[in-house]
Design a protein around this motif. Sequence first.
Motif, mmCIF file in Angstrom:
data_model
loop_
_atom_site.group_PDB
_atom_site.id
_atom_site.type_symbol
_atom_site.label_atom_id
_atom_site.label_comp_id
_atom_site.label_asym_id
_atom_site.label_seq_id
_atom_site.Cartn_x
_atom_site.Cartn_y
_atom_site.Cartn_z
ATOM 1 N N ASN A 87 0.823 -1.206 0.000
ATOM 2 C CA ASN A 87 0.000 0.000 0.000
ATOM 3 C C ASN A 87 0.858 1.257 0.000
ATOM 4 O O ASN A 87 0.586 2.204 -0.736
ATOM 5 C CB ASN A 87 -0.929 0.006 1.219
ATOM 6 C CG ASN A 87 -2.233 -0.708 0.939
ATOM 7 O OD1 ASN A 87 -2.495 -1.126 -0.182
ATOM 8 N ND2 ASN A 87 -3.050 -0.862 1.959
ATOM 9 N N GLU A 140 -6.982 8.368 -0.298
ATOM 10 C CA GLU A 140 -7.910 8.500 0.830
ATOM 11 C C GLU A 140 -8.991 7.431 0.795
ATOM 12 O O GLU A 140 -9.357 6.863 1.823
ATOM 13 C CB GLU A 140 -8.542 9.901 0.821
ATOM 14 C CG GLU A 140 -7.566 11.028 1.098
ATOM 15 C CD GLU A 140 -6.785 10.801 2.381
ATOM 16 O OE1 GLU A 140 -7.422 10.501 3.414
ATOM 17 O OE2 GLU A 140 -5.543 10.918 2.363
ATOM 18 N N LYS A 176 -7.494 4.079 1.947
ATOM 19 C CA LYS A 176 -7.273 4.061 3.388
ATOM 20 C C LYS A 176 -8.593 3.805 4.124
ATOM 21 O O LYS A 176 -8.647 3.039 5.091
ATOM 22 C CB LYS A 176 -6.652 5.382 3.849
ATOM 23 C CG LYS A 176 -5.176 5.524 3.494
ATOM 24 C CD LYS A 176 -4.620 6.851 3.998
ATOM 25 C CE LYS A 176 -3.128 6.967 3.694
ATOM 26 N NZ LYS A 176 -2.579 8.274 4.133
ATOM 27 N N LYS A 177 -9.651 4.455 3.636
ATOM 28 C CA LYS A 177 -10.960 4.268 4.255
ATOM 29 C C LYS A 177 -11.447 2.833 4.058
ATOM 30 O O LYS A 177 -11.985 2.209 4.990
ATOM 31 C CB LYS A 177 -11.966 5.252 3.650
ATOM 32 C CG LYS A 177 -13.329 5.227 4.337
ATOM 33 C CD LYS A 177 -14.234 6.329 3.814
ATOM 34 C CE LYS A 177 -15.557 6.327 4.569
ATOM 35 N NZ LYS A 177 -16.470 7.389 4.075
ATOM 36 N N ASP A 205 -9.586 0.119 3.593
ATOM 37 C CA ASP A 205 -8.779 -0.754 4.457
ATOM 38 C C ASP A 205 -9.301 -0.743 5.891
ATOM 39 O O ASP A 205 -9.395 -1.788 6.542
ATOM 40 C CB ASP A 205 -7.309 -0.320 4.441
ATOM 41 C CG ASP A 205 -6.592 -0.746 3.171
ATOM 42 O OD1 ASP A 205 -7.148 -1.585 2.434
ATOM 43 O OD2 ASP A 205 -5.483 -0.240 2.917
ATOM 44 N N CYS A 206 -9.633 0.454 6.367
ATOM 45 C CA CYS A 206 -10.138 0.603 7.739
ATOM 46 C C CYS A 206 -11.467 -0.141 7.901
ATOM 47 O O CYS A 206 -11.668 -0.881 8.886
ATOM 48 C CB CYS A 206 -10.309 2.083 8.056
ATOM 49 S SG CYS A 206 -10.874 2.408 9.737
ATOM 50 N N LEU A 207 -12.373 0.008 6.933
ATOM 51 C CA LEU A 207 -13.682 -0.638 7.007
ATOM 52 C C LEU A 207 -13.554 -2.162 6.895
ATOM 53 O O LEU A 207 -14.264 -2.903 7.584
ATOM 54 C CB LEU A 207 -14.589 -0.105 5.893
ATOM 55 C CG LEU A 207 -15.081 1.335 6.093
ATOM 56 C CD1 LEU A 207 -15.673 1.881 4.799
ATOM 57 C CD2 LEU A 207 -16.102 1.411 7.223
ATOM 58 N N ASN A 217 -10.935 -3.932 7.850
ATOM 59 C CA ASN A 217 -10.394 -4.392 9.139
ATOM 60 C C ASN A 217 -11.492 -4.481 10.199
ATOM 61 O O ASN A 217 -11.562 -5.451 10.964
ATOM 62 C CB ASN A 217 -9.283 -3.455 9.606
ATOM 63 C CG ASN A 217 -8.002 -3.626 8.806
ATOM 64 O OD1 ASN A 217 -7.765 -4.689 8.223
ATOM 65 N ND2 ASN A 217 -7.181 -2.597 8.742
ATOM 66 N N GLU A 218 -12.351 -3.463 10.232
ATOM 67 C CA GLU A 218 -13.446 -3.459 11.207
ATOM 68 C C GLU A 218 -14.414 -4.605 10.917
ATOM 69 O O GLU A 218 -14.868 -5.307 11.834
ATOM 70 C CB GLU A 218 -14.182 -2.114 11.164
ATOM 71 C CG GLU A 218 -13.354 -0.950 11.698
ATOM 72 C CD GLU A 218 -14.054 0.392 11.504
ATOM 73 O OE1 GLU A 218 -15.225 0.404 11.067
ATOM 74 O OE2 GLU A 218 -13.424 1.427 11.778
ATOM 75 N N LYS A 222 -12.979 -8.072 11.918
ATOM 76 C CA LYS A 222 -13.068 -8.331 13.355
ATOM 77 C C LYS A 222 -14.473 -8.792 13.743
ATOM 78 O O LYS A 222 -14.655 -9.675 14.587
ATOM 79 C CB LYS A 222 -12.679 -7.077 14.145
ATOM 80 C CG LYS A 222 -11.194 -6.745 14.068
ATOM 81 C CD LYS A 222 -10.887 -5.421 14.754
ATOM 82 C CE LYS A 222 -9.402 -5.054 14.602
ATOM 83 N NZ LYS A 222 -9.105 -3.711 15.178
ATOM 84 N N LYS A 254 -20.391 -3.041 7.427
ATOM 85 C CA LYS A 254 -19.060 -2.448 7.209
ATOM 86 C C LYS A 254 -18.600 -2.648 5.764
ATOM 87 O O LYS A 254 -18.056 -1.733 5.129
ATOM 88 C CB LYS A 254 -18.040 -3.046 8.171
ATOM 89 C CG LYS A 254 -18.228 -2.659 9.625
ATOM 90 C CD LYS A 254 -18.021 -1.162 9.821
ATOM 91 C CE LYS A 254 -18.222 -0.763 11.283
ATOM 92 N NZ LYS A 254 -18.089 0.704 11.485
ATOM 93 N N ALA A 267 -17.716 -0.020 2.665
ATOM 94 C CA ALA A 267 -16.489 -0.059 1.860
ATOM 95 C C ALA A 267 -16.815 -0.082 0.371
ATOM 96 O O ALA A 267 -16.161 0.606 -0.433
ATOM 97 C CB ALA A 267 -15.646 -1.284 2.237
#
Length: 216
Positions: free
Chosen positions: A54, A74, A77-78, A80-82, A84-85, A88, A101, A105
């Motif tokens: 990345n 941007e 990055k958003k 990737d964050c979603l 990951n959430e 989990k 989630k 994305a």
Amino acid sequence: MKKTLILFSFLIFLTFNAFSLGKVLTPLEKKEYKAIKSQIVHHINAVGQHKATNEYIFQYLRNIGTPIALRYIEDNKKIDCLINEGSKLLINNKYHEAIHKFDEAICVDEDSWFIFPYRAQAYIGLNNLNEAINDFSRAIRIVPSMGHLYVGRAACYKLARENHLARIDLSIAGRLGDKTAKQLTGEITIVNENQKRELESSIENMFGFKPGTIIF
């Protein structure tokens, strides 16, 4: 007067940060966005897949420096964050929340094929095989050369008792060079049933099926 200045400052902030706040792209910007994606793929093919981290891609886009290139950073990055959430939540069997989630994305970039297998895992957890198949199919339409996506869809077809369709997908995956598909279809010899079961377990782990459910 103070309220007017605050409002004016906020409008300036919105104007200069429209891309990072997820502004809807115009048709011309969408065309440039797709061109950026193609440019990244060509660049990675030129320098080698081993460099495709990345951070390497982000630096390449920063060097391009256009607003759309920076928007792409941007957005990813958003995403990737979603992801990951959502992952989990998947681990904790919170499938509906995970789907939410992954939906978010996909809304960021519906052409990011790698989101769909994650959402498919959540649908598999809910035993909604039709939606899981649809998600693998959407990913395949975007990147038809990814063999493991056909393997994932084949596993869904197998659970749905669509054995003929499962065999077709495994055959396609094998032609694309997917080793797992070649072994399961007999193109590559499997020494014993234990080895075959290990392959099936790897598919279950990769796509979130319950252990022992995929028997090709």
